[in-house]
Design a protein around this motif. Structure first.
Motif, short mmCIF file in Angstrom:
data_model
loop_
_atom_site.label_atom_id
_atom_site.label_comp_id
_atom_site.label_asym_id
_atom_site.label_seq_id
_atom_site.Cartn_x
_atom_site.Cartn_y
_atom_site.Cartn_z
N LEU A 331 0.84 -1.20 0.00
CA LEU A 331 0.00 0.00 0.00
C LEU A 331 0.87 1.24 0.00
N PHE A 332 0.50 2.23 -0.80
CA PHE A 332 1.27 3.47 -0.88
C PHE A 332 1.20 4.19 0.45
N LYS A 333 2.37 4.60 0.96
CA LYS A 333 2.42 5.29 2.25
C LYS A 333 1.90 6.71 2.10
N THR A 334 0.84 7.02 2.85
CA THR A 334 0.29 8.37 2.86
C THR A 334 0.28 8.89 4.29
N GLU A 335 0.14 10.20 4.43
CA GLU A 335 0.08 10.81 5.75
C GLU A 335 -1.29 10.60 6.40
N ILE A 336 -2.29 10.28 5.58
CA ILE A 336 -3.65 10.13 6.07
C ILE A 336 -3.98 8.66 6.31
N MET A 337 -4.46 8.35 7.51
CA MET A 337 -4.91 7.00 7.78
C MET A 337 -6.24 6.75 7.07
N ASP A 338 -6.33 5.61 6.42
CA ASP A 338 -7.57 5.28 5.71
C ASP A 338 -7.69 3.76 5.61
N ILE A 339 -8.77 3.32 5.03
CA ILE A 339 -8.96 1.89 4.79
C ILE A 339 -8.16 1.49 3.57
N GLY A 340 -7.28 0.54 3.72
CA GLY A 340 -6.47 0.07 2.60
C GLY A 340 -7.26 -0.86 1.69
N TYR A 341 -7.98 -1.79 2.30
CA TYR A 341 -8.80 -2.75 1.55
C TYR A 341 -9.67 -3.50 2.54
N ASN A 342 -10.68 -4.17 2.02
CA ASN A 342 -11.56 -5.01 2.83
C ASN A 342 -11.24 -6.48 2.58
N VAL A 343 -11.42 -7.31 3.59
CA VAL A 343 -11.20 -8.75 3.44
C VAL A 343 -12.39 -9.51 4.01
N GLU A 344 -12.59 -10.70 3.50
CA GLU A 344 -13.63 -11.59 4.02
C GLU A 344 -13.07 -12.41 5.18
N TRP A 345 -13.89 -12.64 6.19
CA TRP A 345 -13.44 -13.48 7.30
C TRP A 345 -13.32 -14.92 6.85
N LYS A 346 -12.23 -15.56 7.27
CA LYS A 346 -11.99 -16.98 6.99
C LYS A 346 -11.53 -17.66 8.27
N ASP A 347 -12.05 -18.82 8.52
CA ASP A 347 -11.63 -19.62 9.67
C ASP A 347 -10.15 -20.02 9.48
N PRO A 348 -9.24 -19.85 10.42
CA PRO A 348 -9.42 -19.44 11.81
C PRO A 348 -8.85 -18.04 12.09
N TRP A 349 -9.19 -17.07 11.28
CA TRP A 349 -8.63 -15.72 11.40
C TRP A 349 -9.06 -15.08 12.72
N GLU A 350 -8.11 -14.50 13.46
CA GLU A 350 -8.39 -13.80 14.71
C GLU A 350 -7.58 -12.51 14.78
N PRO A 351 -7.97 -11.52 14.00
CA PRO A 351 -7.22 -10.26 13.95
C PRO A 351 -7.46 -9.39 15.18
N PHE A 352 -6.62 -8.41 15.35
CA PHE A 352 -6.84 -7.36 16.34
C PHE A 352 -7.49 -6.18 15.62
N TYR A 353 -8.45 -5.54 16.25
CA TYR A 353 -9.23 -4.54 15.53
C TYR A 353 -9.76 -3.45 16.48
N ILE A 354 -10.11 -2.32 15.87
CA ILE A 354 -10.83 -1.24 16.54
C ILE A 354 -12.27 -1.30 16.08
N ALA A 355 -13.22 -1.15 17.00
CA ALA A 355 -14.63 -1.23 16.63
C ALA A 355 -15.46 -0.42 17.62
N SER A 356 -16.72 -0.29 17.32
CA SER A 356 -17.65 0.37 18.23
C SER A 356 -17.66 -0.35 19.57
#
Length: 439
Positions: A331-356
């Motif tokens: 991903l091109f490095k920018t000064e602004i944080m943004d969404i790079g891409y979306n991914v589909e959940w697949k077993d046994p993925w256990e990411p760390f995340y920020i959410a409501s």
């Protein structure tokens, strides 16, 4: 010698004096500049050391106060803690554990975005007493509130409470940002009187010298470690609109709070984007020498030199592979944080995340090792959450995780939780009957 000759000689002497004085001024200027450069270089080195330092080298972050005033503060906090333990009456849904939320709160409520429905991100984490010292670096790196649940029992309670009191008194970043919650088994209630046993606690001494460390790992006790109960208590105690669930021995990239909230502000105008049903994925890494890269460019350099690698790369690569690290790297490095891409959940993925902060809670039946985090991420997927990978944010874990470095009962615990996970997935079908998604 004539008048003109004497005048000429005087003029030459004056010129020579001016020349010598000018040389002296030039040399003096160069010396001042040199000292300034040396001073700035020294400051930069000290700053770099501070930013890359782990808990073992964090003594310079400690408040150097008056011993008597420190002791008075520790005694005051100890009385608060012991009064709450003596008056505990709240238990979890299973009736097995006592819960004391906010046994100690931050000194400056509001300064770092604490407060009901504050527009900020709270780090939500859990730990046993033997990992509490990780709060030193975490609280310094994270410019926002932290909610931590601490698990203890009667044989561990003195060490746990003393550790909390010491860290809360001696580190301003902890005193101003961290909310502590205490959890212990009902049949293992602490029965200690710390008020009369605190004289050795002093901010003038490092943690390991003033408090005798415990050597046991989380799982090496006869008492089961209730990960998800601890996570839920810390999560429900957060007062901000967003939460960031991580392990206590991890550190986020710099300025993540500010950059993330700017992203949220921009995205709010997008009618096609449901912020409350999005898990913003923060790619996680392991650091070999516990140095924390300041930004993505330095992280990529450390990755290239093999001082950093993706989280669980050796122990459970399939658990993190769906993050698509190679894609994130490009991903091109920018000064602004943004969404790079979306991914589909697949077993046994256990990411760390920020959410409501209204995200589904963790299933508290999962204890000890295995399936405790993935069960909650699995529910996010079934509940209709989207998984959006942030372009610049990252998370760094202390040390490389290696195979063969687990406790003895790991396989047995994992198999037990594997069976529970199968049952859990079937129950999600009933909980979300209209969802087309399955784990």
């Amino acid at each position: 010698m004539g008048f003109m000759d004497r005048q000429k000689e005087d003029w030459m002497n004056q010129l020579l004096l001016h020349f010598q004085f000018g040389k002296f001024i030039i040399v003096l200027v160069f010396m001042v500049v040199g000292l300034q450069v040396f001073h700035m270089t020294l400051l930069m080195k000290l700053e770099t050391t501070a930013k890359g330092a782990g808990p073992s080298s964090s003594n310079h972050l400690r408040r150097q106060g008056d011993t008597n005033s420190d002791l008075k503060e520790i005694q005051r906090l100890a009385k608060t803690v012991m009064d709450k333990i003596a008056d505990v009456h709240v238990s979890d849904i299973s009736g097995m554990y006592h819960i004391i939320r906010n046994i100690l709160c931050p000194k400056q409520i509001g300064k770092f975005g604490q407060g009901k429905h504050s527009e900020n991100v709270t780090i939500v984490t859990q730990t046993s007493a033997n990992h509490l010292e990780n709060l030193v670096l975490l609280s310094r790196k994270w410019n926002g509130p932290i909610s931590v649940s601490v698990f203890t029992h009667k044989d561990d309670a003195e060490f746990a409470v003393k550790s909390i009191l010491y860290l809360r008194t001696c580190y301003p970043s902890i005193a101003n940002k961290v909310s502590f919650h205490l959890v212990f088994p009902i049949d293992s209630t602490p029965s200690i009187d710390l008020i009369n046993n605190l004289s050795k606690l002093s901010c003038s001494e490092p943690f390991g010298k003033t408090i005798q460390r415990q050597q046991k790992a989380n799982y090496d006790s006869e008492i089961e470690y209730p990960h998800n109960l601890l996570r839920n208590i810390a999560l429900k105690s957060a007062t901000t609109t967003y939460i960031f669930m991580i392990d206590i021995d991890m550190v986020p990239s710099e300025n993540l709070t500010v950059e993330f909230m700017r992203l949220i502000e921009r995205r709010r105008t997008n009618q096609d984007f449901d912020i409350d049903k999005t898990a913003f994925i923060v790619p996680s890494f392991e650091s070999k020498d516990w140095s924390i890269p300041r930004d993505k460019i330095k992280l990529l350099n450390a990755w290239e030199s093999r001082n950093v690698r993706p989280f669980y790369y050796e122990t459970c690569w399939k658990c993190q592979k769906p993050t698509e690290y190679d894609r994130w790297k490009k991903l091109f490095k920018t000064e602004i944080m943004d969404i790079g891409y979306n991914v589909e959940w697949k077993d046994p993925w256990e990411p760390f995340y920020i959410a409501s902060a209204n995200t589904p809670l963790y299933d508290e039946r999962f204890k000890q090792y295995g399936f405790n985090r993935i069960s909650q991420v699995c529910e996010l997927h079934v509940a209709g959450y989207e998984f959006a990978v942030l372009n610049n944010a990252f998370l760094v874990h202390k040390g490389f995780k290696v195979t063969g470095n687990f406790h003895k009962s790991k396989d047995k615990e994992q198999e037990k939780n594997r069976m529970l996970f199968r049952k859990f997935k079937n129950q999600l079908k009933t909980r979300y009957p209209n969802s087309p998604r399955r784990c």
